[in-house]
Design a protein around this motif. Structure first.
Motif, PDB file in Angstrom:
ATOM      1  N   SER A  57      40.967  43.251  36.975  1.00 37.13           N
ATOM      2  CA  SER A  57      40.568  42.109  37.807  1.00 37.13           C
ATOM      3  C   SER A  57      41.413  42.056  39.072  1.00 37.13           C
ATOM      4  CB  SER A  57      40.737  40.801  37.021  1.00 37.13           C
ATOM      5  OG  SER A  57      40.020  40.876  35.801  1.00 37.13           O
ATOM      6  N   ARG A  58      40.740  42.165  40.201  1.00 41.39           N
ATOM      7  CA  ARG A  58      41.454  42.099  41.486  1.00 41.39           C
ATOM      8  C   ARG A  58      41.869  40.656  41.765  1.00 41.39           C
ATOM      9  NH1 ARG A  58      40.128  46.691  44.974  1.00 41.39           N
ATOM     10  NH2 ARG A  58      41.239  45.553  46.605  1.00 41.39           N
ATOM     11  N   THR A  59      43.094  40.466  42.237  1.00 41.23           N
ATOM     12  CA  THR A  59      43.546  39.151  42.686  1.00 41.23           C
ATOM     13  C   THR A  59      44.109  39.278  44.095  1.00 41.23           C
ATOM     14  OG1 THR A  59      45.737  39.457  41.673  1.00 41.23           O
ATOM     15  CG2 THR A  59      44.063  38.329  40.350  1.00 41.23           C
ATOM     16  N   ASP A  60      43.931  38.214  44.890  1.00 42.59           N
ATOM     17  CA  ASP A  60      44.344  38.214  46.291  1.00 42.59           C
ATOM     18  C   ASP A  60      45.843  37.975  46.437  1.00 42.59           C
ATOM     19  OD1 ASP A  60      41.809  38.649  47.241  1.00 42.59           O
ATOM     20  OD2 ASP A  60      41.388  36.540  47.670  1.00 42.59           O
ATOM     21  N   GLN A 176      30.473  32.540  47.667  1.00 40.77           N
ATOM     22  CA  GLN A 176      30.956  33.907  47.823  1.00 40.77           C
ATOM     23  C   GLN A 176      31.495  34.125  49.232  1.00 40.77           C
ATOM     24  OE1 GLN A 176      29.098  38.069  46.529  1.00 40.77           O
ATOM     25  NE2 GLN A 176      27.959  37.201  48.246  1.00 40.77           N
ATOM     26  N   SER A 177      32.700  34.657  49.314  1.00 44.56           N
ATOM     27  CA  SER A 177      33.270  34.982  50.618  1.00 44.56           C
ATOM     28  C   SER A 177      32.777  36.345  51.082  1.00 44.56           C
ATOM     29  CB  SER A 177      34.801  34.996  50.551  1.00 44.56           C
ATOM     30  OG  SER A 177      35.312  33.693  50.429  1.00 44.56           O
ATOM     31  N   SER A 180      32.745  40.724  49.664  1.00 49.25           N
ATOM     32  CA  SER A 180      32.619  40.969  48.234  1.00 49.25           C
ATOM     33  C   SER A 180      31.935  42.304  48.000  1.00 49.25           C
ATOM     34  CB  SER A 180      31.802  39.851  47.571  1.00 49.25           C
ATOM     35  OG  SER A 180      31.599  40.138  46.202  1.00 49.25           O
ATOM     36  N   SER A 182      30.490  43.161  45.344  1.00 51.19           N
ATOM     37  CA  SER A 182      29.477  43.006  44.315  1.00 51.19           C
ATOM     38  C   SER A 182      28.074  43.110  44.906  1.00 51.19           C
ATOM     39  CB  SER A 182      29.642  41.659  43.613  1.00 51.19           C
ATOM     40  OG  SER A 182      30.956  41.521  43.120  1.00 51.19           O
ATOM     41  N   TYR A 225      33.742  37.439  44.975  1.00 53.25           N
ATOM     42  CA  TYR A 225      34.974  37.390  45.757  1.00 53.25           C
ATOM     43  C   TYR A 225      35.272  35.956  46.185  1.00 53.25           C
ATOM     44  CZ  TYR A 225      38.305  38.514  49.497  1.00 53.25           C
ATOM     45  OH  TYR A 225      39.405  38.580  50.302  1.00 53.25           O
ATOM     46  N   ARG A 226      36.424  35.462  45.778  1.00 51.84           N
ATOM     47  CA  ARG A 226      36.909  34.117  46.068  1.00 51.84           C
ATOM     48  C   ARG A 226      36.000  33.008  45.536  1.00 51.84           C
ATOM     49  NH1 ARG A 226      39.662  34.640  52.130  1.00 51.84           N
ATOM     50  NH2 ARG A 226      41.377  35.975  51.449  1.00 51.84           N
ATOM     51  N   GLN A 227      35.151  33.317  44.575  1.00 51.54           N
ATOM     52  CA  GLN A 227      34.253  32.311  44.013  1.00 51.54           C
ATOM     53  C   GLN A 227      35.018  31.153  43.394  1.00 51.54           C
ATOM     54  OE1 GLN A 227      31.531  33.839  41.023  1.00 51.54           O
ATOM     55  NE2 GLN A 227      30.988  31.782  40.305  1.00 51.54           N
TER      56      GLN A 227
END
Length: 299
Positions: A57-60, A176-177, A180, A182, A225-227
């Motif tokens: 899981s990617r984290t910022d 969603q930013s 992403s 996805s 992304y950033r959801q």
């Protein structure tokens, strides 16, 4: 005589304050990711091939993890047997050069196991604080671990009602930013909760009468992304009275990420990846609530 390659699943945690996210930063940049330190520690394992961590899981930048996961392959030299999972975890922790990273547990897994694609559930925790007019008034030990709201209270009932509109399978394009990776914006949010948290042990008694902490939890197999940070910002707007709960449903159905409220992104430092589960694989691992295969032995 060559030795067989062994694949491991490792669970690790980190305070994200000093990192540019979990992913490795390649090249000459000064920024570093958690993965950089994990792979640097893995160099001391003397694998035939360089060890690469495939992160679940990617984290910022600034986001923390109570438990993230990754798989890695190790091939020992000179026909030596594979490390036991316990020895691997201990070796990584011994050679980690950053005090804000810790390997919690490791397991041997099949060679085709993939830490990202095999995950069946991910849960994020977001922490809020109210009753502290200025962020600088909050305990030093909490400043990078929650979002301090300039309010004495939140309408939690309204937030819970609004959160109900997010449950289930939806097109989450509105949350969603850009950037992403996805393909489809459709996700299934299995759980979302808003609740008060116990008083922090890091807040002085005379301050704890005013400061209240709150927890938001979100569970899904995967997120955009950033959801989570965007959904959090919208729910906070509801809690502060800037939005009605029914407006959250309208925002979701708009599929528009550029609206006034859904453009807001909650600060990174309040967010924690709480757990990554591999639920179809069997039993639960006590230290961090991970589920892994029954036949996956730490030995």
């Amino acid at each position: 005589m060559g030795s067989a390659r062994a694949r491991y699943l490792v669970f690790f945690q980190y305070l994200g304050t000093e990192f540019n996210g979990v992913a490795a930063v390649r090249g000459a940049q000064r920024a570093v990711g958690v993965q950089n330190f994990l792979e640097e520690a893995a160099e001391r394992l003397n694998s035939v091939e360089p060890v690469k961590f495939t992160i679940s899981s990617r984290t910022d930048a600034g986001v923390h993890a109570l438990s993230n996961a990754a798989h890695l392959d190790v091939q020992r030299r000179n026909g030596l047997p594979p490390f036991s999972a316990e020895v691997l975890a201990e070796a990584l922790n011994t050679h980690l050069r950053h005090p804000a990273i810790r390997v919690v547990q490791a397991f041997r897994v099949p060679d085709d196991f993939h830490a990202r694609f095999a995950a069946t559930s991910r849960t994020y925790l977001y922490r809020l604080a109210t009753g502290c007019p200025r962020p600088g008034q909050l305990s030093l030990f909490e400043r990078n671990l929650c979002w301090v709201l300039r309010s004495d209270s939140l309408d939690v009932t309204a937030m819970q009602e609004a959160a109900g509109h997010l449950l289930g399978t939806h097109d989450f394009s509105a949350f969603q930013s850009a950037g992403s990776p996805s393909g489809s914006p459709v996700r299934t949010l299995r759980q979302v909760s808003v609740s008060p948290s116990p008083t922090s042990p890091f807040v002085l008694p005379e301050e704890s009468r005013k400061v209240q902490f709150w927890s938001l939890e979100f569970e899904s197999q995967s997120f955009l992304y950033r959801q989570v940070r965007r959904m959090t910002a919208v729910l906070v707007a509801v809690g502060l009275g800037a939005l009605a709960p029914t407006q959250v449903k309208a925002i979701l159905e708009s599929r528009d990420p550029l609206g006034k409220y859904q453009q807001q992104v909650a600060p990174a430092h309040g967010l924690f990846l709480k757990s990554v589960l591999y639920g179809d694989l069997g039993k639960s691992c006590p230290p961090a609530g991970h589920r892994v295969q029954k036949h996956l032995s730490p030995h």
